[in-house]
Design an enzyme around this catalytic site. Sequence first.
Site, PDB file in Angstrom:
ATOM      1  N   GLY A 157      23.026  -3.643   6.857  1.00  0.00           N
ATOM      2  CA  GLY A 157      24.284  -4.353   5.943  1.00  0.00           C
ATOM      3  C   GLY A 157      24.241  -3.716   4.532  1.00  0.00           C
ATOM      4  CB  THR A 215       9.996  -9.607   7.681  1.00  0.00           C
ATOM      5  OG1 THR A 215       9.968 -10.933   7.139  1.00  0.00           O
ATOM      6  CG2 THR A 215       9.986  -8.227   6.758  1.00  0.00           C
ATOM      7  CE1 TYR A 259       3.666  -4.001  11.652  1.00  0.00           C
ATOM      8  CE2 TYR A 259       2.803  -2.757  13.385  1.00  0.00           C
ATOM      9  CZ  TYR A 259       3.323  -2.826  12.356  1.00  0.00           C
ATOM     10  OH  TYR A 259       3.202  -1.455  10.920  1.00  0.00           O
ATOM     11  NE  ARG A 277      27.745  -4.594  -0.502  1.00  0.00           N
ATOM     12  CZ  ARG A 277      27.843  -4.425  -1.571  1.00  0.00           C
ATOM     13  NH1 ARG A 277      28.672  -4.035  -2.271  1.00  0.00           N
ATOM     14  NH2 ARG A 277      26.752  -4.937  -2.120  1.00  0.00           N
ATOM     15  CG  PHE A 284      -1.755   1.476   1.204  1.00  0.00           C
ATOM     16  CD1 PHE A 284      -2.040   2.268   0.691  1.00  0.00           C
ATOM     17  CD2 PHE A 284      -1.469   1.213   2.921  1.00  0.00           C
ATOM     18  CE1 PHE A 284      -2.470   3.314   0.856  1.00  0.00           C
ATOM     19  CE2 PHE A 284      -1.930   2.925   3.772  1.00  0.00           C
ATOM     20  CZ  PHE A 284      -2.859   3.842   2.970  1.00  0.00           C
ATOM     21  NE  ARG A 332      -3.481  -1.702   6.749  1.00  0.00           N
ATOM     22  CZ  ARG A 332      -2.163  -1.480   6.386  1.00  0.00           C
ATOM     23  NH1 ARG A 332      -1.806  -0.610   7.265  1.00  0.00           N
ATOM     24  NH2 ARG A 332      -1.653  -1.997   5.257  1.00  0.00           N
TER      25      ARG A 332
HETATM   26  P1  NAD Z   1       1.205  -2.970   3.495  1.00  0.00           P
HETATM   27  O1  NAD Z   1       0.991  -4.965   3.469  1.00  0.00           O
HETATM   28  O2  NAD Z   1       0.699  -2.804   2.233  1.00  0.00           O
HETATM   29  O3  NAD Z   1       3.135  -3.445   2.443  1.00  0.00           O
HETATM   30  C1  NAD Z   1       3.897  -4.187   3.262  1.00  0.00           C
HETATM   31  C2  NAD Z   1       4.670  -4.403   1.750  1.00  0.00           C
HETATM   32  O4  NAD Z   1       5.677  -5.692   2.315  1.00  0.00           O
HETATM   33  C3  NAD Z   1       4.070  -5.825   0.642  1.00  0.00           C
HETATM   34  O5  NAD Z   1       4.489  -5.226  -0.300  1.00  0.00           O
HETATM   35  C4  NAD Z   1       4.384  -6.910   1.874  1.00  0.00           C
HETATM   36  O6  NAD Z   1       4.453  -7.970  -0.018  1.00  0.00           O
HETATM   37  C5  NAD Z   1       6.332  -6.543   1.644  1.00  0.00           C
HETATM   38  N1  NAD Z   1       7.167  -7.925   2.551  1.00  0.00           N
HETATM   39  C6  NAD Z   1       5.825  -8.188   3.613  1.00  0.00           C
HETATM   40  N2  NAD Z   1       7.806  -8.752   3.880  1.00  0.00           N
HETATM   41  C7  NAD Z   1       8.657  -9.370   3.180  1.00  0.00           C
HETATM   42  C8  NAD Z   1      10.088  -9.730   3.648  1.00  0.00           C
HETATM   43  N3  NAD Z   1      10.120  -9.975   3.808  1.00  0.00           N
HETATM   44  N4  NAD Z   1      10.112  -9.470   1.852  1.00  0.00           N
HETATM   45  C9  NAD Z   1       9.884  -8.196   1.134  1.00  0.00           C
HETATM   46  N5  NAD Z   1       9.371  -7.665   1.037  1.00  0.00           N
HETATM   47  C10 NAD Z   1       7.314  -7.956   1.834  1.00  0.00           C
HETATM   48  O7  NAD Z   1       1.380  -2.306   4.333  1.00  0.00           O
HETATM   49  P2  NAD Z   1       1.632  -1.509   4.283  1.00  0.00           P
HETATM   50  O8  NAD Z   1       0.524  -0.155   4.253  1.00  0.00           O
HETATM   51  O9  NAD Z   1       2.403  -0.580   2.449  1.00  0.00           O
HETATM   52  O10 NAD Z   1       3.091  -0.900   5.277  1.00  0.00           O
HETATM   53  C11 NAD Z   1       3.818  -0.840   4.824  1.00  0.00           C
HETATM   54  C12 NAD Z   1       4.975  -0.176   5.640  1.00  0.00           C
HETATM   55  O11 NAD Z   1       4.874   0.945   6.431  1.00  0.00           O
HETATM   56  C13 NAD Z   1       5.676  -1.647   7.221  1.00  0.00           C
HETATM   57  O12 NAD Z   1       6.110  -1.394   7.343  1.00  0.00           O
HETATM   58  C14 NAD Z   1       4.704  -1.470   8.011  1.00  0.00           C
HETATM   59  O13 NAD Z   1       4.443  -1.511   9.475  1.00  0.00           O
HETATM   60  C15 NAD Z   1       4.521   0.231   8.283  1.00  0.00           C
HETATM   61  N6  NAD Z   1       3.895   1.404   8.314  1.00  0.00           N
HETATM   62  C16 NAD Z   1       2.667   0.978   8.206  1.00  0.00           C
HETATM   63  C17 NAD Z   1       1.374   1.554   8.587  1.00  0.00           C
HETATM   64  C18 NAD Z   1      -0.280   2.513   7.539  1.00  0.00           C
HETATM   65  O14 NAD Z   1      -0.905   2.889   8.280  1.00  0.00           O
HETATM   66  N7  NAD Z   1       0.367   1.753   6.876  1.00  0.00           N
HETATM   67  C19 NAD Z   1       1.549   2.724  10.101  1.00  0.00           C
HETATM   68  C20 NAD Z   1       2.785   2.172  10.157  1.00  0.00           C
HETATM   69  C21 NAD Z   1       3.879   1.406   9.861  1.00  0.00           C
HETATM   70  N1  UDP Z   2     -11.369  -2.821  14.248  1.00  0.00           N
HETATM   71  C1  UDP Z   2     -12.627  -2.660  14.367  1.00  0.00           C
HETATM   72  N2  UDP Z   2     -13.344  -3.651  13.150  1.00  0.00           N
HETATM   73  C2  UDP Z   2     -12.586  -3.850  11.788  1.00  0.00           C
HETATM   74  C3  UDP Z   2     -10.691  -4.031  12.104  1.00  0.00           C
HETATM   75  C4  UDP Z   2     -10.437  -3.366  13.035  1.00  0.00           C
HETATM   76  O1  UDP Z   2     -13.347  -1.997  15.204  1.00  0.00           O
HETATM   77  O2  UDP Z   2     -12.670  -5.134  11.452  1.00  0.00           O
HETATM   78  C5  UDP Z   2     -10.758  -1.700  15.640  1.00  0.00           C
HETATM   79  C6  UDP Z   2      -9.514  -2.674  15.910  1.00  0.00           C
HETATM   80  O3  UDP Z   2     -10.094  -3.367  16.510  1.00  0.00           O
HETATM   81  C7  UDP Z   2      -8.595  -1.410  16.418  1.00  0.00           C
HETATM   82  C8  UDP Z   2      -9.070  -0.191  15.244  1.00  0.00           C
HETATM   83  O4  UDP Z   2      -9.924  -0.818  14.517  1.00  0.00           O
HETATM   84  O5  UDP Z   2      -9.730  -0.785  17.431  1.00  0.00           O
HETATM   85  C9  UDP Z   2      -7.719  -0.099  14.539  1.00  0.00           C
HETATM   86  O6  UDP Z   2      -7.569  -1.361  13.712  1.00  0.00           O
HETATM   87  P1  UDP Z   2      -6.676  -1.859  12.683  1.00  0.00           P
HETATM   88  O7  UDP Z   2      -6.185  -3.079  12.727  1.00  0.00           O
HETATM   89  O8  UDP Z   2      -6.484  -0.752  11.962  1.00  0.00           O
HETATM   90  O9  UDP Z   2      -5.228  -0.926  13.059  1.00  0.00           O
HETATM   91  P2  UDP Z   2      -4.627  -0.551  14.811  1.00  0.00           P
HETATM   92  O10 UDP Z   2      -5.164  -1.693  15.741  1.00  0.00           O
HETATM   93  O11 UDP Z   2      -2.882  -1.225  13.933  1.00  0.00           O
HETATM   94  O12 UDP Z   2      -4.453   0.379  14.922  1.00  0.00           O
END
Ligand code: NAD
Ligand code: UDP
Length: 312
Positions: free
Chosen positions: A102, A92, A145, A106, A13, A186
């Site tokens: 690393g 991961t 996580y 490098r 995403f 989510r």
């Molecule tokens: P996402 O799941 O859409 O994207 C994560 C991507 O990483 C995916 O494309 C997945 O295939 C890839 N991936 C997972 N494990 C891998 C591995 N071992 N090797 C290579 N690729 C791998 O999630 P996102 O929302 O786009 O999140 C991206 C980053 O931002 C993540 O690190 C997440 O923890 C961080 N983040 C996102 C949010 C949010 O609200 N979207 C909030 C806090 C942190």
């Molecule tokens: N949540 C919910 N219904 C859903 C999915 C999530 O009520 O179908 C709630 C979840 O329990 C949390 C909040 O929405 O309190 C945000 O959840 P999300 O998984 O999006 O993110 P995070 O908990 O990691 O902030």
Amino acid sequence: MKKKILVTGGAGFLGSHLCEKLLNDGHEVFCLDNFFTGQKQNVVHLLQNPFFELIRHDITMPFYIEVDEIYNLACPASPIHYQFNAIKTIKTSVMGSVHMLGLAKRIKAKILQASTSEVYGDPQIHPQTEEYWGNVNPIGPRSCYDEGKRCAESLFMNYHTQNKVKIKILRIFNTYGPKMHPNDGRVVSNFIVQAIKNQDITIYGDGSQTRSFCYVDDLINGMIDFMNTGENIIGPMNIGNPDEFTILELAQKILELTNSESRIIFEPLPQDDPMQRKPDISKLNKLIGWKPTTQLEEGLIKTINYFKNTTI
Ligand code: NAD
Ligand code: UDP
């Protein structure tokens, strides 16, 4: 200056939006992904660009490339996905960070870690400032996580102090927008998909828990601007939208914007689900003047339109 940039998790995403913006800014982008939660669909429109390369790789294995910058986003981010294979999630974050750090060491690249508000756990300080050390259950279902990301921050700091690697640690709060996976689990994507299909809206708990939702474009702009700050700025830095809503308010807003006939139902609150979350973004605002510009309603409308035009 045209830079060569590696984006791990680039087909996810946030990663796919980041790749697109970096290409638009004139850079050469290497998008690395193992496609666990990411999809080729998210980046298929970039494949024609000669400055874009899609690489299937898993960052738990070493990877070699010559680039100027690395954005380390690879990691499943939604609770159902990161709990699906908890050990892999930790690997991961931890082994992936070791490999990317690393590599950065490098090739002398600058590297940004996509950290998370989850490092604050179920916070007892509100709003959360970067100085807060958090309240994380180290053995709970979210720990793969949360603790993985906390360990990654430690690794980044140590590579910086010990090996002089140029690092940036960005703590991302809940972000939403087009290209979220419809089955991501989510809250924003769940509620929108349920509302469009006139299915029950599943609120976990009584819906009084809060979150602060940032629209993806705001987030990506801030992420790139933070990466471009001077070498002495390393973070950790919060990024997110400080407007706080209860989950019940979010459900009601999505129902209103979709004209849905869905009912709201209440399901058990998952273990260790944080009760409140809101970023203090004054540090990033003072540094680069960043603040989000997209109001929740505006961002939700764009996201709803995306899901209406996507097969869900
Ligand atoms: P996402 O799941 O859409 O994207 C994560 C991507 O990483 C995916 O494309 C997945 O295939 C890839 N991936 C997972 N494990 C891998 C591995 N071992 N090797 C290579 N690729 C791998 O999630 P996102 O929302 O786009 O999140 C991206 C980053 O931002 C993540 O690190 C997440 O923890 C961080 N983040 C996102 C949010 C949010 O609200 N979207 C909030 C806090 C942190
Ligand atoms: N949540 C919910 N219904 C859903 C999915 C999530 O009520 O179908 C709630 C979840 O329990 C949390 C909040 O929405 O309190 C945000 O959840 P999300 O998984 O999006 O993110 P995070 O908990 O990691 O902030």
